[in-house]
Design a protein around this motif. Structure first.
Motif, short mmCIF file in Angstrom:
data_model
loop_
_atom_site.label_atom_id
_atom_site.label_comp_id
_atom_site.label_asym_id
_atom_site.label_seq_id
_atom_site.Cartn_x
_atom_site.Cartn_y
_atom_site.Cartn_z
N LYS A 15 2.39 1.80 -5.69
CA LYS A 15 1.89 0.45 -5.36
C LYS A 15 1.96 -0.49 -6.56
N THR A 16 1.40 -0.03 -7.67
CA THR A 16 1.30 -0.90 -8.84
C THR A 16 2.68 -1.23 -9.41
N ASN A 63 -5.30 -2.51 -11.85
CA ASN A 63 -5.55 -1.60 -10.73
C ASN A 63 -6.58 -2.15 -9.75
N THR A 89 0.84 -1.19 0.00
CA THR A 89 0.00 0.00 0.00
C THR A 89 0.88 1.24 0.00
N ASN A 123 -7.53 -3.10 -6.47
CA ASN A 123 -6.93 -2.91 -5.14
C ASN A 123 -7.96 -2.60 -4.05
N ILE A 145 -10.49 -7.42 -4.91
CA ILE A 145 -9.57 -8.47 -4.45
C ILE A 145 -10.34 -9.75 -4.11
N LYS A 160 4.40 -3.70 -7.09
CA LYS A 160 3.73 -5.00 -7.26
C LYS A 160 4.25 -5.72 -8.51
N THR A 181 -2.60 -9.49 -7.70
CA THR A 181 -3.84 -8.85 -8.12
C THR A 181 -3.58 -8.10 -9.42
N GLU A 223 -2.13 -5.75 -3.95
CA GLU A 223 -2.11 -4.28 -3.91
C GLU A 223 -3.34 -3.81 -3.14
N MET A 224 -3.15 -2.92 -2.19
CA MET A 224 -4.24 -2.48 -1.32
C MET A 224 -4.43 -0.96 -1.41
#
Length: 524
Positions: free
Chosen positions: A187-188, A210, A182, A212, A217, A191, A207, A235-236
């Motif tokens: 984030k992306t 996008n 996060t 998240n 999820i 990841k 995941t 990804e959160m």
């Protein structure tokens, strides 16, 4: 008269379908969330929407109709026919200009639009009162908004069911090591880098794109086979406190990465301290034998580390904060970055074919995890050299005589500054052009941050094209009169401007989301 009535009825519902489709598009864009929709209405674009004929114009017409409500139907039917013809002309014009907006075809979106049209259809044939149809016509946005509200409870119940199913599925796959990511930005990219590197030794699932949010999820988990998966990277994202904790309760991460915290989504969180608490929900959810990894250069990432119950490791470039993974000697050019990273008393020299000095901060947490999970130095060096940036995150594309730097995935203050900084890698022989719609959901900091960005663009570029009224004034104010500034709010006109650059020696930075026609042109 019956034929005219029938034709008018058909055309009326064609117009209704387009209207409800456009309103559905706006609500879907804001994820059917009242907080995001309210923030949209506070923007220049949102205020223009409220002032438009679709809202204010029809609301005015609604008020007039209240006074005319007791007039005879014969007065209304010709008006309905005339109005329908005018509306069809408006729709045909928008089709020709490629300005028609409609939601992605999901079950929820289709059902919301269908119910809205059905309500109007039922009223037309059951009430058979043209005056009532006029009133419904004037109220279409409010009808669809009411239906969106009705969907809140069933949506919440469906979401809860998905989360329960996903939680159970993760519980039944204890062999899966979950890594949560996060932060306000990065984030992306982290990841994707993590998946690329760990995938060399483990069976890794992440995941997609996008996805998240808790429901996204949960849906992904429900349709994924984890029987042979070693590592699940999640990804959160969040717009308010409690949302990341809900994701953590579902997937139970063992390792957590907090990339950085800044003003992104400030208008939704309210203040940056709330953003900080929301992002720290990931690290707070880690078990005692877990591992937290975060950015020591970022004040908001450092502050709450002593309160964690698990081990934590940090990465950063500033030695004052004693990062576990210290990044130094960063060098960049038009194709790659080189840097040293000192971790566990070992020094690694790494090279990655990605753009931007900021990417060292995306690679560093990946190196920490790779070392933790058994990669040796040589394996890390080899895998970092193979890294590819995700689509839309500072990828260089050849476009005729020009080079396009595609950073259109999204935008935030730190990411925007990093993208502008890349322009310094190119000589003054290039015409440097920045195209942007600005940044979203920055709340009370929006004006200040856009002016700051405008000033940086003026220092590093020759031309700025602004494609959204929301950021236009502040970007112009920040840039001053040092560079050429063009306001272009038509996708067709923007496409023409870009096509003119194809035969010139230009560097074109695309920052934040772009019209599909522009991206298709650049990739053709």
């Amino acid at each position: 008269m019956s034929l005219i009535f029938a034709v008018t009825t058909l055309l009326w519902f064609i117009v209704a379908l387009f209207d409800y489709g456009e309103f559905g598009y706006i609500w879907q864009l804001k994820e059917y969330r009242l907080d995001r929709f309210k923030d949209f209405l506070s923007t220049v674009q949102g205020k223009e929407f409220l002032k438009s004929y679709l809202i204010s114009g029809r609301l005015g017409l609604f008020i007039v109709l209240i006074f005319l409500f007791f007039f005879k139907v014969s007065i209304f039917l010709p008006a309905v026919l005339l109005l329908t013809i005018l509306e069809l002309s408006r729709i045909i014009y928008k089709i020709l200009k490629k300005q028609i907006r409609y939601p992605k075809r999901t079950a929820k979106a289709l059902l919301i639009v269908f119910i809205a049209v059905l309500i109007e259809f039922a009223a037309w044939f059951l009430v058979k009162d043209v005056k009532i149809m006029f009133l419904l016509y004037c109220s279409r946005f409010f009808i669809l908004t009411f239906i969106v509200g009705l969907f809140y409870l069933p949506t919440k119940l469906i979401k809860s069911a998905y989360i329960i199913i996903a939680s159970k599925k993760m519980f039944l796959n204890p062999q899966v090591k979950v890594i949560g990511i996060t932060g306000s930005f990065g984030k992306t990219t982290v990841k994707n880098y993590l998946k690329q590197i760990l995938g060399a030794k483990y069976n890794v699932v992440a995941t997609p794109k996008n996805i998240n949010t808790e429901i996204g999820i949960a849906k992904f988990i429900s349709k994924t086979d984890f029987s042979k998966v070693d590592i699940f990277i999640v990804e959160m994202g969040a717009y308010r406190m409690g949302e990341i904790k809900q994701i953590c309760d579902m997937v139970r991460p063992k390792i957590g990465i907090l990339t950085a915290i800044n003003e992104q989504h400030l208008s939704l969180f309210g203040d940056i301290k709330k953003t900080q608490k929301a992002k720290f929900e990931l690290l707070d959810s880690l078990p005692a034998d877990g591992l937290a990894i975060t950015n020591s250069d970022n004040q908001y990432c450092r502050e709450l580390l002593p309160k964690l119950k698990c081990e934590y490791k940090t990465f950063g470039q500033n030695p004052l904060f004693a990062p576990n993974a210290h990044i130094a000697d960063v060098k960049t050019d038009q194709e790659k970055i080189n840097f040293n990273i000192e971790f566990d008393k070992e020094n690694l020299h790494l090279e990655a074919k990605v753009l931007g000095q900021h990417n060292v901060m995306n690679i560093a947490p990946v190196v920490i995890i790779a070392k933790t999970l058994g990669f040796n130095n040589q394996e890390i060096i080899e895998q970092v050299a193979k890294l590819e940036a995700p689509e839309g995150t500072l990828r260089a594309l050849k476009y005729g005589e020009s080079v396009v730097i595609d950073d259109s995935y999204n935008s935030n203050p730190d990411g925007f500054l990093a993208a502008i900084n890349i322009l310094k890698n190119y000589s003054s022989d290039y015409r440097k052009l920045v195209i942007t719609r600005g940044m979203l959901e920055l709340g009370e900091k929006s004006s200040e941050l856009h002016q700051k960005i405008g000033a940086e663009i003026a220092k590093n570029a020759d031309e700025l094209i602004v494609i959204s009224r929301d950021s236009e004034a502040d970007l112009k104010k920040g840039a001053g009169e040092k560079i050429k500034i063009i306001s272009c709010f038509s996708p067709d006109e923007l496409l023409k401007l870009i096509q003119q650059s194809k035969t010139t020696r230009s560097i074109i930075l695309l920052e934040n989301r772009m019209p599909g026609s522009v991206l298709n042109e650049l990739k053709s």
